[in-house]
Scaffold this active site. Structure first.
Site, PDB file in Angstrom:
ATOM      1  N   TRP A 100       0.834  -1.210   0.000  1.00 51.32           N
ATOM      2  CA  TRP A 100       0.000   0.000   0.000  1.00 51.32           C
ATOM      3  C   TRP A 100       0.859   1.247   0.000  1.00 51.32           C
ATOM      4  CZ3 TRP A 100      -4.230  -1.336  -1.961  1.00 51.32           C
ATOM      5  CH2 TRP A 100      -4.841  -2.539  -1.616  1.00 51.32           C
ATOM      6  N   ASP A 167      -1.528   6.485   6.718  1.00 48.58           N
ATOM      7  CA  ASP A 167      -2.552   5.529   6.293  1.00 48.58           C
ATOM      8  C   ASP A 167      -2.722   4.524   7.436  1.00 48.58           C
ATOM      9  OD1 ASP A 167      -4.045   3.477   5.205  1.00 48.58           O
ATOM     10  OD2 ASP A 167      -2.761   3.155   3.454  1.00 48.58           O
ATOM     11  N   LYS A 191     -11.894  -2.162   7.197  1.00 50.37           N
ATOM     12  CA  LYS A 191     -11.060  -3.016   8.047  1.00 50.37           C
ATOM     13  C   LYS A 191     -11.381  -2.873   9.531  1.00 50.37           C
ATOM     14  CE  LYS A 191      -7.991  -3.565   4.339  1.00 50.37           C
ATOM     15  NZ  LYS A 191      -7.264  -2.748   3.399  1.00 50.37           N
TER      16      LYS A 191
HETATM   17  C1  PLP Z   1      -6.751  -2.186   2.363  1.00 45.54           C
HETATM   18  C2  PLP Z   1      -5.751  -1.097   2.449  1.00 45.54           C
HETATM   19  C3  PLP Z   1      -5.699  -0.061   1.509  1.00 45.54           C
HETATM   20  C4  PLP Z   1      -6.601  -0.004   0.303  1.00 45.54           C
HETATM   21  O1  PLP Z   1      -7.879   0.292   0.671  1.00 45.54           O
HETATM   22  P1  PLP Z   1      -9.036   0.538  -0.422  1.00 45.54           P
HETATM   23  O2  PLP Z   1     -10.114   1.149   0.406  1.00 45.54           O
HETATM   24  O3  PLP Z   1      -9.378  -0.773  -1.004  1.00 45.54           O
HETATM   25  O4  PLP Z   1      -8.499   1.481  -1.445  1.00 45.54           O
HETATM   26  C5  PLP Z   1      -4.769   0.941   1.696  1.00 45.54           C
HETATM   27  N1  PLP Z   1      -3.930   0.923   2.731  1.00 45.54           N
HETATM   28  C6  PLP Z   1      -3.929  -0.065   3.650  1.00 45.54           C
HETATM   29  C7  PLP Z   1      -2.975  -0.026   4.779  1.00 45.54           C
HETATM   30  C8  PLP Z   1      -4.849  -1.092   3.541  1.00 45.54           C
HETATM   31  O5  PLP Z   1      -4.867  -2.081   4.449  1.00 45.54           O
END
Ligand code: PLP
Length: 355
Positions: A100, A167, A191
């Protein structure tokens, strides 16, 4: 049969959240209307959005500290673009800790210079690399707190005057850290916040207004703040369900209480991975292991099909590792009970007895 959902995302949410959310589809707050058919400008929904935004800040200890919470669309991946669009004038520092982070770097390069602060790409990202020096001329630093794919997690964060963007898609609301250290936090909801379809962005207003490019309204954090996260029709059901989940977390005792449970779950599983001679952890350094996504392998691949059978019989769901890592990944988000981890551990012990 009871299922134990270790899926990495979209993921498990508390049963009571599913129940309340499904009731609201039929009849929202005894209004005779579904949450899916009322106007997003109605008082009832404006209250939902405001409650969600308020809880989002409150639970992180960020209320009345210059932050705004937004529930946007486009996923965390869209924030890779929006962050750079709004904040990158010349140069930004990125910590390359996984898939990511790598994607975030790729998007940022469209807007300015990216300085890689450190990288663990040389070992398929199985550790958190150390930042040796931080240039002083960075517009911001971008970090990924928990690397969902390989299962590493940052335990400390750089101390610097450069604004920190992070993030936190897969570990927000899971542990008690000083969230005021960050200037912008984002997380795809699916998540640890709610269902897919919305992304939480928490931004300090003083960070904005510093780039010279023109920003389209839909991408402009300032416009979205001014419109209270309702510039256009928001993803009403995702926001509502996220609100229910944040309420659930508050009723559990907030982040402090949930962190204790998350620690207990992770300790139990990692102890078994390290003890059981059939298994090995994917992340060798204990200090870098994620409390949310535990990754591991079976040393003898001949045992994999037997393990899959046993797991299936026990109702263990979603432990297949990411295709880039292989092996297994057990995601233990807030709503996963300790008893589910106990079931997984007993399956691992059963495999040991049979082999
Ligand atoms: C799942 C994830 C993403 C991507 O998320 P989307 O909502 O599918 O774009 C980005 N960063 C991390 C750390 C993730 O776990």
């Amino acid at each position: 049969m009871k299922k134990h959902n270790f899926g990495a995302g979209p993921c498990i949410l508390p049963k009571e959240v599913f129940t309340k959310a499904s009731q609201a589809i039929i009849d929202f707050d005894n209004s005779g209307l579904s949450i899916l058919e009322i106007s997003h400008r109605s008082e009832a929904f404006v209250n939902v959005m405001e409650r969600a935004r308020s809880l989002a800040l409150e639970l992180l200890g960020l209320k009345n500290k210059g932050y705004h919470a937004l529930f946007l669309q486009g996923g965390a991946s869209f924030q890779f673009v929006m962050v750079a669009y709004n904040l990158l004038e010349k140069k930004a520092g990125y910590l390359n800790t996984g898939r990511w982070a790598h994607n975030a770097i790729k998007e940022a390069r469209n807007f300015g210079e990216v300085f890689e602060l450190a990288s663990s790409a040389n070992k398929n990202y199985n550790y958190i690399p150390e930042i040796k020096t931080i240039p002083t001329d960075l517009d911001y630093i971008h970090l990924t707190s928990n690397n969902t794919v390989v299962g590493t997690q940052m335990q400390s964060f750089p101390e610097t005057n450069v604004p920190l963007v992070i993030d936190m898609s897969s570990d927000i609301y899971s542990r008690n850290i000083d969230y005021t250290a960050f200037d912008l936090i984002y997380a795809g909801a699916q998540k640890n916040i709610g269902p897919a379809g919305t992304t939480l962005v928490i931004v300090k207003e003083e960070l904005l207004g510093k780039v010279s490019r023109t920003i389209p309204s839909m991408l402009d954090y300032q416009v979205l703040i001014d419109k209270k996260s309702m510039f256009n029709t928001p993803p009403v059901f995702s926001v509502y369900t996220s609100m229910l989940n944040l309420e659930w977390l508050k009723n559990q005792g907030g982040i402090q209480a949930i962190e204790k449970q998350n620690k207990a779950k992770a300790e139990l599983l990692y102890a078994e991975i390290d003890r059981n001679p059939l298994f090995e952890a994917t992340v060798p350094y204990k200090k870098d292991r994620s409390m949310m996504n535990a990754t591991f392998k079976i040393k003898n691949s001949d045992l994999e099909s037997r393990f899959a059978e046993l797991a299936n019989e026990a109702g263990v769901h979603g432990i297949k590792g990411h295709r880039s890592v292989g092996g297994y990944r057990a995601s233990m988000y807030n709503a996963l009970p300790l008893s589910s981890v106990e079931v997984l551990v007993s399956v691992m012990q059963e495999l040991e007895k049979l082999s």
